[in-house]
Motif scaffolding. Sequence first.
Motif, PDB file in Angstrom:
ATOM      1  N   ALA A 160       0.663  -1.157  -0.006  1.00 24.92           N
ATOM      2  CA  ALA A 160      -0.250  -0.005   0.072  1.00 24.92           C
ATOM      3  C   ALA A 160       0.875   1.386   0.173  1.00 24.92           C
ATOM      4  N   GLN A 161       0.139   2.511  -0.270  1.00 18.64           N
ATOM      5  CA  GLN A 161       0.766   3.710  -0.315  1.00 18.64           C
ATOM      6  C   GLN A 161      -0.258   4.449   0.572  1.00 18.64           C
ATOM      7  N   THR A 162       0.371   4.851   1.811  1.00 22.48           N
ATOM      8  CA  THR A 162      -0.582   5.497   2.867  1.00 22.48           C
ATOM      9  C   THR A 162      -0.681   6.906   2.743  1.00 22.48           C
ATOM     10  N   GLY A 163       0.286   7.426   2.321  1.00 24.72           N
ATOM     11  CA  GLY A 163       0.130   8.851   2.203  1.00 24.72           C
ATOM     12  C   GLY A 163       0.733   9.744   3.309  1.00 24.72           C
ATOM     13  N   THR A 164       1.410   9.215   4.197  1.00 26.20           N
ATOM     14  CA  THR A 164       2.016   9.921   5.341  1.00 26.20           C
ATOM     15  C   THR A 164       3.339  10.634   4.722  1.00 26.20           C
ATOM     16  N   ARG A 165       3.885  11.588   5.345  1.00 22.18           N
ATOM     17  CA  ARG A 165       4.854  12.508   4.741  1.00 22.18           C
ATOM     18  C   ARG A 165       6.037  11.262   4.548  1.00 22.18           C
ATOM     19  N   PRO A 166       6.489  10.319   5.595  1.00 23.45           N
ATOM     20  CA  PRO A 166       7.611   9.423   5.241  1.00 23.45           C
ATOM     21  C   PRO A 166       7.340   8.729   3.873  1.00 23.45           C
ATOM     22  N   ALA A 167       5.991   8.260   3.918  1.00 22.98           N
ATOM     23  CA  ALA A 167       5.595   7.325   2.727  1.00 22.98           C
ATOM     24  C   ALA A 167       5.606   8.041   1.341  1.00 22.98           C
ATOM     25  N   ARG A 168       5.401   9.639   1.380  1.00 20.42           N
ATOM     26  CA  ARG A 168       5.615  10.327   0.145  1.00 20.42           C
ATOM     27  C   ARG A 168       7.065  10.510  -0.117  1.00 20.42           C
ATOM     28  N   PHE A 169       7.820  10.556   1.032  1.00 21.56           N
ATOM     29  CA  PHE A 169       9.118  10.675   0.696  1.00 21.56           C
ATOM     30  C   PHE A 169       9.668   9.404   0.198  1.00 21.56           C
ATOM     31  N   PHE A 170       9.545   8.099   0.561  1.00 20.45           N
ATOM     32  CA  PHE A 170       9.960   6.887   0.096  1.00 20.45           C
ATOM     33  C   PHE A 170       9.550   6.937  -1.387  1.00 20.45           C
ATOM     34  N   LYS A 171       8.202   7.072  -1.439  1.00 18.27           N
ATOM     35  CA  LYS A 171       7.784   6.962  -2.928  1.00 18.27           C
ATOM     36  C   LYS A 171       8.500   8.037  -3.970  1.00 18.27           C
ATOM     37  N   PHE A 172       8.837   9.300  -3.456  1.00 21.96           N
ATOM     38  CA  PHE A 172       9.723  10.062  -4.204  1.00 21.96           C
ATOM     39  C   PHE A 172      11.285   9.574  -4.382  1.00 21.96           C
ATOM     40  N   CYS A 173      11.819   8.893  -3.460  1.00 20.26           N
ATOM     41  CA  CYS A 173      13.238   8.362  -3.629  1.00 20.26           C
ATOM     42  C   CYS A 173      13.193   7.085  -4.380  1.00 20.26           C
ATOM     43  N   THR A 174      12.274   6.084  -4.202  1.00 22.05           N
ATOM     44  CA  THR A 174      12.270   4.814  -4.872  1.00 22.05           C
ATOM     45  C   THR A 174      11.612   4.985  -6.134  1.00 22.05           C
ATOM     46  N   LYS A 175      10.645   5.977  -6.374  1.00 20.78           N
ATOM     47  CA  LYS A 175      10.094   5.718  -7.608  1.00 20.78           C
ATOM     48  C   LYS A 175       9.051   4.789  -7.900  1.00 20.78           C
ATOM     49  N   LYS A 176       8.650   4.142  -6.494  1.00 19.88           N
ATOM     50  CA  LYS A 176       7.876   2.907  -6.616  1.00 19.88           C
ATOM     51  C   LYS A 176       6.278   3.429  -6.325  1.00 19.88           C
ATOM     52  N   PRO A 177       5.150   2.558  -6.598  1.00 21.79           N
ATOM     53  CA  PRO A 177       4.025   3.057  -6.223  1.00 21.79           C
ATOM     54  C   PRO A 177       3.585   2.719  -4.977  1.00 21.79           C
ATOM     55  N   PHE A 178       4.302   1.716  -4.313  1.00 19.50           N
ATOM     56  CA  PHE A 178       3.862   1.464  -3.003  1.00 19.50           C
ATOM     57  C   PHE A 178       4.824   1.513  -1.929  1.00 19.50           C
ATOM     58  N   ASN A 179       4.820   1.746  -0.796  1.00 19.87           N
ATOM     59  CA  ASN A 179       5.848   1.960   0.336  1.00 19.87           C
ATOM     60  C   ASN A 179       5.759   1.026   1.517  1.00 19.87           C
ATOM     61  N   HIS A 180       4.726   0.467   1.494  1.00 20.45           N
ATOM     62  CA  HIS A 180       4.375  -0.363   2.677  1.00 20.45           C
ATOM     63  C   HIS A 180       3.745  -1.774   2.514  1.00 20.45           C
ATOM     64  N   VAL A 181       4.197  -2.934   3.297  1.00 18.27           N
ATOM     65  CA  VAL A 181       3.452  -3.915   3.063  1.00 18.27           C
ATOM     66  C   VAL A 181       3.309  -4.513   4.424  1.00 18.27           C
ATOM     67  N   SER A 182       2.008  -5.232   4.667  1.00 17.92           N
ATOM     68  CA  SER A 182       1.582  -5.901   5.747  1.00 17.92           C
ATOM     69  C   SER A 182       1.237  -7.175   5.515  1.00 17.92           C
ATOM     70  N   LEU A 183       0.835  -7.967   6.452  1.00 19.15           N
ATOM     71  CA  LEU A 183       0.391  -9.670   6.372  1.00 19.15           C
ATOM     72  C   LEU A 183      -0.992  -9.636   7.135  1.00 19.15           C
ATOM     73  N   SER A 184      -1.654 -10.757   6.285  1.00 17.67           N
ATOM     74  CA  SER A 184      -2.830 -10.798   7.218  1.00 17.67           C
ATOM     75  C   SER A 184      -3.295 -12.317   6.610  1.00 17.67           C
ATOM     76  N   GLY A 185      -3.774 -13.067   7.837  1.00 22.23           N
ATOM     77  CA  GLY A 185      -4.329 -14.462   8.014  1.00 22.23           C
ATOM     78  C   GLY A 185      -5.380 -14.590   7.399  1.00 22.23           C
ATOM     79  N   ASP A 186      -6.343 -13.561   6.802  1.00 24.58           N
ATOM     80  CA  ASP A 186      -7.585 -13.799   6.319  1.00 24.58           C
ATOM     81  C   ASP A 186      -7.886 -12.834   5.318  1.00 24.58           C
ATOM     82  N   VAL A 187      -8.740 -13.065   4.244  1.00 25.77           N
ATOM     83  CA  VAL A 187      -8.957 -12.333   3.290  1.00 25.77           C
ATOM     84  C   VAL A 187      -9.734 -11.262   3.623  1.00 25.77           C
TER      85      VAL A 187
END
Length: 183
Positions: A10-37
């Motif tokens: 996901a791309q959350t929109g926080t300031r650090p997230a926007r900074f990481f997106k700028f640096c990496t040029k990737k659409p998403f900056n965060h990953v999470s796990l879930s055990g259910d759909v």
Amino acid sequence: MRDYIYLIVAQTGTRPARFFKFCTKKPFNHVSLSGDVDLSEMYSFCRTYKPFPLPATFNKEIVGQGTLGQYHNIPCEIYQISVTLEQKEAYNKLISHFAQHRKVYSYNLLGLLAVYFNIEWKRERSFVCSQFVAYIMDKIGIPLDKAFSLYTPDDFRNFPGASLIYAGELNTFYYTRKSQLYT
């Protein structure tokens, strides 16, 4: 018999997230796990208090609350990975371990630089979100293409055995699934 684990990038929109997106040029900056759909239980290494990037550690993420409650548009992709019942049991045990011992874990702030420069650096009790997800995959017996400490959120978009089940907005997915359960 098989079960599933879900990867949420996901791309959350926080300031650090926007900074990481700028640096990496990737659409998403965060990953999470879930055990259910339904994503009723999502886990990652992230900020503990929504107004502040630090402190950060292992946290349960809830759509519509905390940092995920600050944004009405959270672009994401959700991937499903088929696992054995033994792997799912190992996943549940590891998540339980992290939840019970979350105070001994920390966010791998220096690890962000190591990942960015593709330097393998494993810290025993310190992870960024992508390192945590890769670590869990490795520990439950899902083969990794590289050391878990080198994984970025974008790497999970092409993770072996992962099938894309949704691309869109996280709140829409979550609340649509939730309403389908109760109708």
